[in-house]
Design a protein around this motif. Structure first.
Motif, PDB file in Angstrom:
ATOM      1  N   LYS A 146      12.268 -39.097  26.090  1.00 23.82           N
ATOM      2  CA  LYS A 146      13.716 -39.337  26.101  1.00 23.82           C
ATOM      3  C   LYS A 146      14.520 -38.041  26.103  1.00 23.82           C
ATOM      4  N   ARG A 147      13.997 -37.031  26.790  1.00 32.38           N
ATOM      5  CA  ARG A 147      14.688 -35.739  26.839  1.00 32.38           C
ATOM      6  C   ARG A 147      14.819 -35.221  28.274  1.00 32.38           C
ATOM      7  N   ILE A 148      14.887 -36.146  29.223  1.00 33.36           N
ATOM      8  CA  ILE A 148      15.141 -35.781  30.614  1.00 33.36           C
ATOM      9  C   ILE A 148      16.502 -36.347  30.994  1.00 33.36           C
ATOM     10  N   VAL A 149      17.417 -35.466  31.354  1.00 28.81           N
ATOM     11  CA  VAL A 149      18.789 -35.834  31.681  1.00 28.81           C
ATOM     12  C   VAL A 149      18.971 -35.775  33.195  1.00 28.81           C
ATOM     13  N   ARG A 150      19.422 -36.862  33.783  1.00 31.23           N
ATOM     14  CA  ARG A 150      19.652 -36.859  35.228  1.00 31.23           C
ATOM     15  C   ARG A 150      21.071 -36.402  35.522  1.00 31.23           C
ATOM     16  N   LEU A 151      21.190 -35.419  36.405  1.00 26.68           N
ATOM     17  CA  LEU A 151      22.482 -34.882  36.816  1.00 26.68           C
ATOM     18  C   LEU A 151      22.593 -34.987  38.335  1.00 26.68           C
ATOM     19  N   TYR A 152      23.652 -35.602  38.815  1.00 20.38           N
ATOM     20  CA  TYR A 152      23.913 -35.691  40.246  1.00 20.38           C
ATOM     21  C   TYR A 152      24.761 -34.487  40.678  1.00 20.38           C
ATOM     22  N   TYR A 153      24.285 -33.789  41.689  1.00 14.41           N
ATOM     23  CA  TYR A 153      25.033 -32.649  42.203  1.00 14.41           C
ATOM     24  C   TYR A 153      26.435 -33.067  42.646  1.00 14.41           C
ATOM     25  N   GLU A 154      26.531 -34.231  43.267  1.00  8.34           N
ATOM     26  CA  GLU A 154      27.827 -34.700  43.751  1.00  8.34           C
ATOM     27  C   GLU A 154      28.838 -34.840  42.610  1.00  8.34           C
ATOM     28  N   ASP A 155      28.392 -35.302  41.438  1.00  8.00           N
ATOM     29  CA  ASP A 155      29.292 -35.397  40.279  1.00  8.00           C
ATOM     30  C   ASP A 155      29.796 -34.019  39.863  1.00  8.00           C
ATOM     31  N   LEU A 156      28.883 -33.046  39.869  1.00  7.86           N
ATOM     32  CA  LEU A 156      29.258 -31.692  39.455  1.00  7.86           C
ATOM     33  C   LEU A 156      30.211 -31.057  40.466  1.00  7.86           C
ATOM     34  N   ALA A 157      29.982 -31.326  41.753  1.00  6.34           N
ATOM     35  CA  ALA A 157      30.803 -30.723  42.799  1.00  6.34           C
ATOM     36  C   ALA A 157      32.190 -31.368  42.892  1.00  6.34           C
ATOM     37  N   ILE A 158      32.242 -32.692  42.745  1.00  7.30           N
ATOM     38  CA  ILE A 158      33.512 -33.406  42.910  1.00  7.30           C
ATOM     39  C   ILE A 158      34.330 -33.395  41.625  1.00  7.30           C
ATOM     40  N   TYR A 159      33.663 -33.516  40.492  1.00  7.99           N
ATOM     41  CA  TYR A 159      34.337 -33.518  39.179  1.00  7.99           C
ATOM     42  C   TYR A 159      33.767 -32.401  38.308  1.00  7.99           C
ATOM     43  N   PRO A 160      33.982 -31.144  38.689  1.00  4.35           N
ATOM     44  CA  PRO A 160      33.286 -30.036  38.006  1.00  4.35           C
ATOM     45  C   PRO A 160      33.637 -29.881  36.529  1.00  4.35           C
ATOM     46  N   PHE A 161      34.896 -30.087  36.165  1.00  3.23           N
ATOM     47  CA  PHE A 161      35.292 -29.877  34.771  1.00  3.23           C
ATOM     48  C   PHE A 161      34.767 -30.996  33.878  1.00  3.23           C
ATOM     49  N   ARG A 162      34.970 -32.219  34.289  1.00  2.00           N
ATOM     50  CA  ARG A 162      34.508 -33.361  33.507  1.00  2.00           C
ATOM     51  C   ARG A 162      32.986 -33.359  33.374  1.00  2.00           C
ATOM     52  N   THR A 163      32.299 -33.080  34.477  1.00  5.56           N
ATOM     53  CA  THR A 163      30.834 -33.108  34.450  1.00  5.56           C
ATOM     54  C   THR A 163      30.268 -31.942  33.654  1.00  5.56           C
TER      55      THR A 163
END
Length: 360
Positions: free
Chosen positions: A267-284
């Motif tokens: 339970k220590r693998i976090v999924r991160l979508y690049y698109e979330d980071l690129a489109i919503y950089p501050f929130r993500t």
């Protein structure tokens, strides 16, 4: 003749001094890390003891992804935490050495480690073990002298020292002389972050087992812009479009399978979508900092803006800066025709559906 004689005397006088200093530096380092010149069995036992003593205070973070998936942006954002020690693709030198068909690694501690063509994954995990515990003397000299060290804020003073000293001394001497700088930066940082794009998810299990506070950030990106980015760097994906996408999506599916499987246990693998980071950089970025236990400050926010929203044009394909990361996230659209998109859907459709990407 007097000049040559003076030079010979100078060499004879200075040579032993350099040798003694070299021995002194190495012995000084040995007091701070595990001596890895014993037999491989004894070394592994000692390393296990060392790890068990240190893991309570270490919070390792591995950004695991594939080439051209946005890992440079992710790593650069995370290294802005003041208590983080970050290394940019530390497995790249090993990949290059094995491409050159080398048969031995030459370690900083003076030992030689045989390596075979099938040993990349196994050796890579050992390298990560050493990096997490700041045991740099058990690494090959190419790993601790690579130019990628300039991409990591806290390794810049060290690699600058190495490059300055190797102008007048051997590379190994320069590494040993400067290595305390790198070791101090690493040991003072409880969050030790590594960007990895050359190892698959299944090899994370051993590390998750050894380090109870290790978190793996599984960075995911739509396979279509991944391939477009690779093509721009010369990969020529159109030579056999179906094959290139089949190979990529097989790897992505493999990583996804082991993410799910290992998360049932660790339970220590976090999924991160690049698109979330690129489109919503501050929130993500704020979300990612919070889940990783990092400190999101106004300085971090300013750097995220610099990387994603400042309008700074960059011709560097491997750098993290984008004039507008939102626009960049979908800049691949229009690159493929309808027939090609159907081929991609045939070989990648199951994976894309599993992670939420649509065929458009």
């Amino acid at each position: 003749m007097p000049t040559r004689r003076s030079l010979r005397i100078a060499i004879l006088a200075v040579g032993p001094i350099l040798l003694l200093f070299d021995v002194f530096v190495l012995n000084n380092l040995k007091h701070r890390v595990t001596d890895t010149r014993d037999s491989s069995t004894e070394n592994e036992e000692q390393l296990s003891k060392t790890i068990s003593l240190r893991t309570a205070d270490i919070h390792p973070i591995i950004i695991l992804s594939t080439f051209r998936s946005g890992s440079s942006l992710t790593g650069d954002i995370l290294q802005q935490d003041r208590d983080s020690f970050y290394l940019y693709e530390p497995l790249n030198p090993l990949n290059y050495l094995m491409y050159q068909n080398i048969s031995n690694l030459h370690l900083v501690n003076g030992s030689v480690q045989p390596i075979g063509i099938q040993d990349f994954n196994k050796v890579s995990t050992k390298i990560l073990l050493s990096l997490i515990t700041c045991d740099f003397t058990s690494l090959d000299v190419h790993i601790v002298s690579h130019g990628f060290l300039y991409y990591s804020n806290k390794s810049v003073p060290y690699i600058t020292c190495v490059d300055r000293n190797k102008r007048r001394a051997s590379l190994l001497f320069s590494i040993r002389k400067c290595l305390p700088i790198l070791m101090e930066a690493c040991e003072k940082s409880s969050h030790r972050i590594f960007k990895i794009v050359r190892l698959s998810m299944d090899w994370m299990e051993m590390l998750l087992e050894k380090f109870p506070k290790l978190v793996v950030v599984h960075l995911i990106r739509d396979p279509r812009p991944i391939q477009v980015s690779r093509d721009k760097l010369g990969a020529n994906i159109f030579k056999d479009l179906r094959k290139s996408f089949q190979e990529l999506c097989n790897l992505l599916s493999w990583n996804l399978f082991f993410e799910t499987k290992m998360n049932n246990t660790y339970k220590r693998i976090v999924r991160l979508y690049y698109e979330d980071l690129a489109i919503y950089p501050f929130r993500t970025s704020k979300w990612l900092y919070k889940i990783l236990g990092l400190h999101y400050t106004s300085d971090v926010q300013a750097h995220v803006h610099h990387l994603t929203r400042a309008g700074i044009q960059s011709d560097c394909p491997t750098c993290a800066v984008r004039a507008n990361s939102s626009a960049h996230a979908y800049s691949w659209k229009g690159f493929f025709n309808a027939s090609q998109l159907n081929d991609i859907q045939d070989v990648c459709g199951n994976y894309m559906k599993a992670v939420g990407y649509i065929n458009s």
